[in-house]
Design an enzyme around this catalytic site. Structure first.
Site, PDB file in Angstrom:
ATOM      1  N   THR A 151       0.821  -1.207   0.000  1.00 14.68           N
ATOM      2  CA  THR A 151       0.000   0.000   0.000  1.00 14.68           C
ATOM      3  C   THR A 151       0.859   1.263   0.000  1.00 14.68           C
ATOM      4  OG1 THR A 151      -1.701  -1.203   1.213  1.00 14.68           O
ATOM      5  CG2 THR A 151      -1.847   1.213   1.239  1.00 14.68           C
ATOM      6  N   GLU A 152       1.907   1.260   0.795  1.00 16.99           N
ATOM      7  CA  GLU A 152       2.727   2.464   0.963  1.00 16.99           C
ATOM      8  C   GLU A 152       3.608   2.774  -0.249  1.00 16.99           C
ATOM      9  OE1 GLU A 152       2.871   4.815   3.226  1.00 16.99           O
ATOM     10  OE2 GLU A 152       1.514   3.948   4.703  1.00 16.99           O
TER      11      GLU A 152
END
Length: 177
Positions: A86-87
């Site tokens: 996600t990051e």
């Protein structure tokens, strides 16, 4: 007549260098219960990660580090992979518009907070250690509420979009059944 695949056919051979590196990685994977568990998890996760990181050695280094650091602080390694997904989408050189760095998008102020101003947040082990420690702390602070801990990690406490993204990726890509 219908065709049945040969279930006893040999799997395609992996190159010798990769086989040796995988054996070394498994032997050095001290965070696993035993070598068999290490091999199964590392091979499974490596195949899932291949679309993001082409180099097999780089994948195994990342996976071994994630597994070790996640276990060190009591997190599930697959959750950490979902956070990284996600990051930074597994771009270890990622830098966000607000200055967060590396795989787990660590804000540079953490170095000063910890009195470790010379730490390189792009370096694999440093980044994963910071990220897993921070997430673990937030999980304890939020009394086990993963959604709130993830929102704190992202700096979006009170909102659900970030925890939902992480949990969706965790379930869709990284969860081990």
């Amino acid at each position: 007549m219908f065709f049945l695949p040969n279930l006893f056919a040999r799997a395609p051979a992996i190159d010798e260098e990769m086989r040796v590196y995988l054996e070394e990685t498994i032997a050095d994977a001290g965070s696993f219960e035993d070598p068999y568990t290490a091999e199964v998890w590392l091979v499974d996760m490596s195949l899932r990660l291949e679309r993001y990181i082409k180099d097999p050695e780089e994948r195994l280094d990342l996976l071994r580090t994630v597994h070790r650091e996640a276990n060190r602080v009591g997190l599930q390694p697959e959750l950490v992979l979902a956070v990284i997904h996600t990051e930074s989408t597994f771009n270890r050189f990622a830098v966000s518009s607000v200055g967060a760095q590396g795989l787990m998008q660590i804000m540079p102020f953490w170095r000063k907070e910890l009195g470790r101003i010379d730490d390189n947040l792009i370096e694999l082990e440093t980044n994963i250690r910071y990220g897993t420690t921070i997430l673990s702390y937030y999980l304890k602070r939020e009394k086990g509420n993963l959604s709130r801990a993830l929102a704190r990690y992202n700096g979006s406490l009170g909102k659900t979009w970030y925890p939902e993204r992480v949990m969706t990726r965790w379930e869709k890509y990284w969860l081990v059944n």
